[in-house]
Design a protein around this motif. Structure first.
Motif, PDB file in Angstrom:
ATOM      1  N   VAL A 121      34.850  28.945  54.774  1.00 21.65           N
ATOM      2  CA  VAL A 121      36.017  29.430  55.046  1.00 21.65           C
ATOM      3  C   VAL A 121      36.188  30.285  53.775  1.00 21.65           C
ATOM      4  N   MET A 122      36.981  31.567  54.228  1.00 22.08           N
ATOM      5  CA  MET A 122      37.289  32.613  53.073  1.00 22.08           C
ATOM      6  C   MET A 122      38.584  32.582  52.788  1.00 22.08           C
ATOM      7  N   LEU A 123      39.115  31.732  51.781  1.00 19.78           N
ATOM      8  CA  LEU A 123      40.559  31.687  51.442  1.00 19.78           C
ATOM      9  C   LEU A 123      40.997  33.042  51.313  1.00 19.78           C
ATOM     10  N   GLN A 124      42.222  33.197  51.378  1.00 20.71           N
ATOM     11  CA  GLN A 124      42.874  34.513  51.079  1.00 20.71           C
ATOM     12  C   GLN A 124      43.997  34.264  50.050  1.00 20.71           C
ATOM     13  N   TRP A 125      44.201  35.209  49.019  1.00 23.38           N
ATOM     14  CA  TRP A 125      45.230  34.855  47.950  1.00 23.38           C
ATOM     15  C   TRP A 125      46.549  35.128  48.535  1.00 23.38           C
ATOM     16  N   GLU A 126      47.336  34.229  48.393  1.00 18.46           N
ATOM     17  CA  GLU A 126      48.907  34.466  48.455  1.00 18.46           C
ATOM     18  C   GLU A 126      49.611  35.056  47.285  1.00 18.46           C
ATOM     19  N   ILE A 127      48.953  34.753  46.152  1.00 18.14           N
ATOM     20  CA  ILE A 127      49.597  35.262  44.779  1.00 18.14           C
ATOM     21  C   ILE A 127      49.283  36.582  44.770  1.00 18.14           C
ATOM     22  N   LYS A 128      49.885  37.656  44.367  1.00 18.88           N
ATOM     23  CA  LYS A 128      49.932  38.973  44.341  1.00 18.88           C
ATOM     24  C   LYS A 128      49.360  39.400  43.041  1.00 18.88           C
ATOM     25  N   ARG A 129      48.287  40.056  42.892  1.00 19.74           N
ATOM     26  CA  ARG A 129      47.524  40.442  41.623  1.00 19.74           C
ATOM     27  C   ARG A 129      47.810  41.922  41.335  1.00 19.74           C
ATOM     28  N   LEU A 130      48.227  42.254  40.209  1.00 18.39           N
ATOM     29  CA  LEU A 130      48.405  43.781  39.915  1.00 18.39           C
ATOM     30  C   LEU A 130      47.786  43.831  38.508  1.00 18.39           C
ATOM     31  N   GLY A 131      47.695  45.345  38.492  1.00 19.95           N
ATOM     32  CA  GLY A 131      47.374  45.884  37.168  1.00 19.95           C
ATOM     33  C   GLY A 131      45.780  46.279  37.179  1.00 19.95           C
ATOM     34  N   LYS A 132      45.379  46.353  35.788  1.00 19.69           N
ATOM     35  CA  LYS A 132      44.026  46.900  35.668  1.00 19.69           C
ATOM     36  C   LYS A 132      43.330  45.856  34.757  1.00 19.69           C
ATOM     37  N   PHE A 133      41.996  45.703  35.031  1.00 18.66           N
ATOM     38  CA  PHE A 133      41.515  44.673  34.253  1.00 18.66           C
ATOM     39  C   PHE A 133      41.136  45.348  32.639  1.00 18.66           C
ATOM     40  N   MET A 134      40.975  44.554  31.825  1.00 18.67           N
ATOM     41  CA  MET A 134      40.467  45.073  30.529  1.00 18.67           C
ATOM     42  C   MET A 134      38.813  45.330  30.540  1.00 18.67           C
ATOM     43  N   PRO A 135      38.641  46.349  29.898  1.00 16.41           N
ATOM     44  CA  PRO A 135      36.994  46.825  30.179  1.00 16.41           C
ATOM     45  C   PRO A 135      36.137  45.622  29.652  1.00 16.41           C
ATOM     46  N   GLY A 136      34.944  45.321  30.559  1.00 14.92           N
ATOM     47  CA  GLY A 136      34.356  44.271  30.353  1.00 14.92           C
ATOM     48  C   GLY A 136      34.547  42.816  30.880  1.00 14.92           C
ATOM     49  N   TYR A 137      36.010  42.898  31.538  1.00 19.11           N
ATOM     50  CA  TYR A 137      36.632  41.601  31.883  1.00 19.11           C
ATOM     51  C   TYR A 137      36.866  41.790  33.348  1.00 19.11           C
ATOM     52  N   GLU A 138      36.125  42.364  34.012  1.00 19.83           N
ATOM     53  CA  GLU A 138      36.350  42.565  35.749  1.00 19.83           C
ATOM     54  C   GLU A 138      36.188  41.256  36.324  1.00 19.83           C
ATOM     55  N   VAL A 139      37.070  41.126  37.376  1.00 21.70           N
ATOM     56  CA  VAL A 139      36.637  39.946  38.204  1.00 21.70           C
ATOM     57  C   VAL A 139      36.410  40.472  39.695  1.00 21.70           C
ATOM     58  N   LYS A 140      35.153  39.972  40.101  1.00 24.32           N
ATOM     59  CA  LYS A 140      34.898  40.541  41.603  1.00 24.32           C
ATOM     60  C   LYS A 140      35.143  39.497  42.564  1.00 24.32           C
ATOM     61  N   GLU A 141      35.705  39.819  43.651  1.00 25.16           N
ATOM     62  CA  GLU A 141      35.983  38.933  44.976  1.00 25.16           C
ATOM     63  C   GLU A 141      34.785  37.941  44.971  1.00 25.16           C
ATOM     64  N   PHE A 142      35.058  36.833  45.410  1.00 23.31           N
ATOM     65  CA  PHE A 142      33.998  35.694  45.515  1.00 23.31           C
ATOM     66  C   PHE A 142      32.954  35.685  44.176  1.00 23.31           C
ATOM     67  N   LEU A 143      33.391  36.229  43.219  1.00 22.82           N
ATOM     68  CA  LEU A 143      32.529  36.456  42.032  1.00 22.82           C
ATOM     69  C   LEU A 143      31.125  37.492  42.339  1.00 22.82           C
ATOM     70  N   GLY A 144      31.605  38.187  43.506  1.00 16.36           N
ATOM     71  CA  GLY A 144      30.428  39.300  43.866  1.00 16.36           C
ATOM     72  C   GLY A 144      29.493  38.578  44.670  1.00 16.36           C
ATOM     73  N   ARG A 145      29.715  37.407  45.314  1.00 15.86           N
ATOM     74  CA  ARG A 145      28.777  36.809  46.487  1.00 15.86           C
ATOM     75  C   ARG A 145      28.813  37.623  47.808  1.00 15.86           C
ATOM     76  N   ALA A 146      27.833  37.484  48.520  1.00 16.31           N
ATOM     77  CA  ALA A 146      27.865  38.376  49.676  1.00 16.31           C
ATOM     78  C   ALA A 146      28.777  37.395  50.586  1.00 16.31           C
ATOM     79  N   THR A 147      29.791  37.837  51.507  1.00 15.91           N
ATOM     80  CA  THR A 147      30.644  37.268  52.481  1.00 15.91           C
ATOM     81  C   THR A 147      30.290  37.439  53.819  1.00 15.91           C
ATOM     82  N   ALA A 148      29.422  38.116  54.075  1.00 14.23           N
ATOM     83  CA  ALA A 148      29.069  38.469  55.600  1.00 14.23           C
ATOM     84  C   ALA A 148      28.215  37.337  56.181  1.00 14.23           C
TER      85      ALA A 148
END
Length: 324
Positions: free
Chosen positions: A297-324
Motif C-alpha cells: 500500500v502506498m501511503l499518501q501524506w496528509e501533512i502539507k510539506r513546503l519549502g526547499k531542501f538544504m543542499p545535501g539533505y534532499e528527501v526522495k519519495e519512498f526514499l527513491g525506491r521503485a513504486t511501479a
C-alpha cells in the motif's frame, strides 16, 4: 545557513507597498509558526489587516514572486531551506471571527480555530459541528482539505466560501464549486479562503455537549496532543487504516534523529526535541517505504510539506525506491 533574502524581496516591491496596512516580516522563522516547531525561514511573511488589505497586497505582488498561504501551522512541515517568496498568514484580528449568520448558520473567518466554531455551535444549540472540536487546525485549512473526524466532514456543512485570488479579485464559491472528495477539494490552488458560511441543524445542547466531550476524551486518550506534532501524518487508504499499516510494518515508535512515530498513535509524527524538517520528512518517507514493502500500500501524506531542501539533505519519495 540562510537561503532566502526577505529584505531584498521587500525592497523590490517598490513604493506601492506603502498602501499595505498589514505586517510584513522579512526572513520570518517558520519554526515559530508550525506545530512541529521545525523548518527554515519564510523569505517574506505578510499578515494582512483585512480582506481589502489582502486584495491590495496581491494586486501589487508581481506574478513571478512565489506565494504560499498557511493557516495556524497545525498540519504543516516546512523544509530547512525555507520558503521562497511570500508566505501569507491571515491575522486573527481580521480573519478570526465567528458569528451567527442566520438560522442554524455560522460564519467563520479563515484563521478561526476549528474548535471555536464547534463552541459557537454548542452555545446556540446547532448540531453537526461537534467533530470540529477534535481537529487542531483553522477553518481555511479545513475548507482546503475537507477536514473531518468522528464521522463528520467539512463538505457536509459548507454553504459558501469567500476567497481572494492571486490577482486580488474576490470570489464566492458554492459547496459544489469546491469539488469535495476525501481529504481534498478541487478549488483552484491559488485561492485564499477568507471566510465561509456553514449550515447545521437545530439540536439539543446536552446531546451536542456529550458528543463534544466524547471527541475530547477520544483525542486525549489515543492521540499525543501534548507533543509537537502535525496531527495525522498520512491519509487512510481506501479499505485500510493508516495506523494499522504503519504498526504492522514495525514502525510504531520509530525514530530518526529527534523525529518519532508516536508510540501512542503511530500515524502521528512528533518532534521529541530538536528535530529538523529533514529528519521529520525522512522519517515519513521511511515509513512510507516500509509500509509499501510490507503491505503493497502506498501511503499518501496528509501533512502539507513546503519549502526547499538544504543542499545535501534532499528527501526522495519512498526514499527513491521503485513504486511501479
Amino acid at each position: 545557513m540562510k537561503t532566502v533574502d526577505g529584505a531584498k524581496l521587500l525592497a523590490s516591491l517598490g513604493e506601492g507597498i506603502k498602501e499595505v496596512r498589514g505586517r510584513l516580516t522579512p526572513d520570518a522563522p517558520m519554526d515559530r509558526v508550525t506545530w512541529f516547531r521545525a523548518g527554515g525561514l519564510a523569505e517574506l511573511m505578510f499578515h494582512p489587516h483585512d480582506v481589502e488589505d489582502l486584495a491590495t497586497f496581491l494586486k501589487l505582488l508581481p506574478e513571478e514572486v512565489p506565494l504560499t498561504v498557511t493557516g495556524v501551522g497545525s498540519n504543516l512541515l516546512v523544509r530547512d531551506g525555507g520558503i521562497p517568496g511570500v508566505v501569507i498568514r491571515l491575522s486573527a484580528k481580521g480573519f478570526g471571527d465567528v458569528e451567527l449568520a442566520g438560522e442554524n448558520r455560522i460564519k467563520a473567518g479563515g484563521i478561526c480555530p476549528d474548535k471555536n466554531i464547534a463552541a459557537m455551535a454548542l452555545d446556540h444549540g446547532i448540531a453537526g459541528f461537534e467533530f470540529y472540536y477534535g481537529i487542531p487546525g483553522s477553518i481555511g485549512g479545513a475548507l482546503r482539505m475537507n477536514a473531518g473526524a468522528n464521522g463528520g466532514e467539512t463538505k457536509d456543512l459548507v454553504v459558501e466560501v469567500h476567497a481572494v485570488d492571486r490577482k486580488g479579485s474576490q470570489h464566492v464559491l458554492s459547496n459544489a464549486d469546491m469539488g469535495y472528495t476525501y481529504r481534498h477539494s478541487a478549488a483552484p490552488a491559488g485561492l485564499i479562503f477568507t471566510h465561509a458560511v456553514f449550515q447545521g441543524q437545530a439540536g439539543d445542547k446536552e446531546e451536542i455537549r456529550a458528543k463534544m466531550d466524547a471527541v475530547r476524551q477520544h483525542r486525549e486518550t489515543v492521540q499525543p496532543i501534548r507533543e509537537k506534532t502535525g496531527g495525522s501524518t498520512f491519509k487512510n487508504p481506501e479499505g485500510h487504516s493508516a495506523w494499522k499499516l504503519i504498526d504492522e510494518a514495525g514502525c510504531r515508535g520509530m525514530m530518526i534523529g529527534g523525529a518519532q512515530m508516536s508510540p501512542m498513535h503511530c500515524n502521528f509524527m512528533i518532534n521529541t526535541g530538536q528535530a529538523t524538517g529533514y529528519e521529520l520528512e525522512y522519517l515519513g518517507e521511511t515509513v512510507r517505504s516500509r509500509v509499501l514493502e510490507h503491505s503493497g500500500v502506498m501511503l499518501q501524506w496528509e501533512i502539507k510539506r513546503l519549502g526547499k531542501f538544504m543542499p545535501g539533505y534532499e528527501v526522495k519519495e519512498f526514499l527513491g525506491r521503485a513504486t511501479a
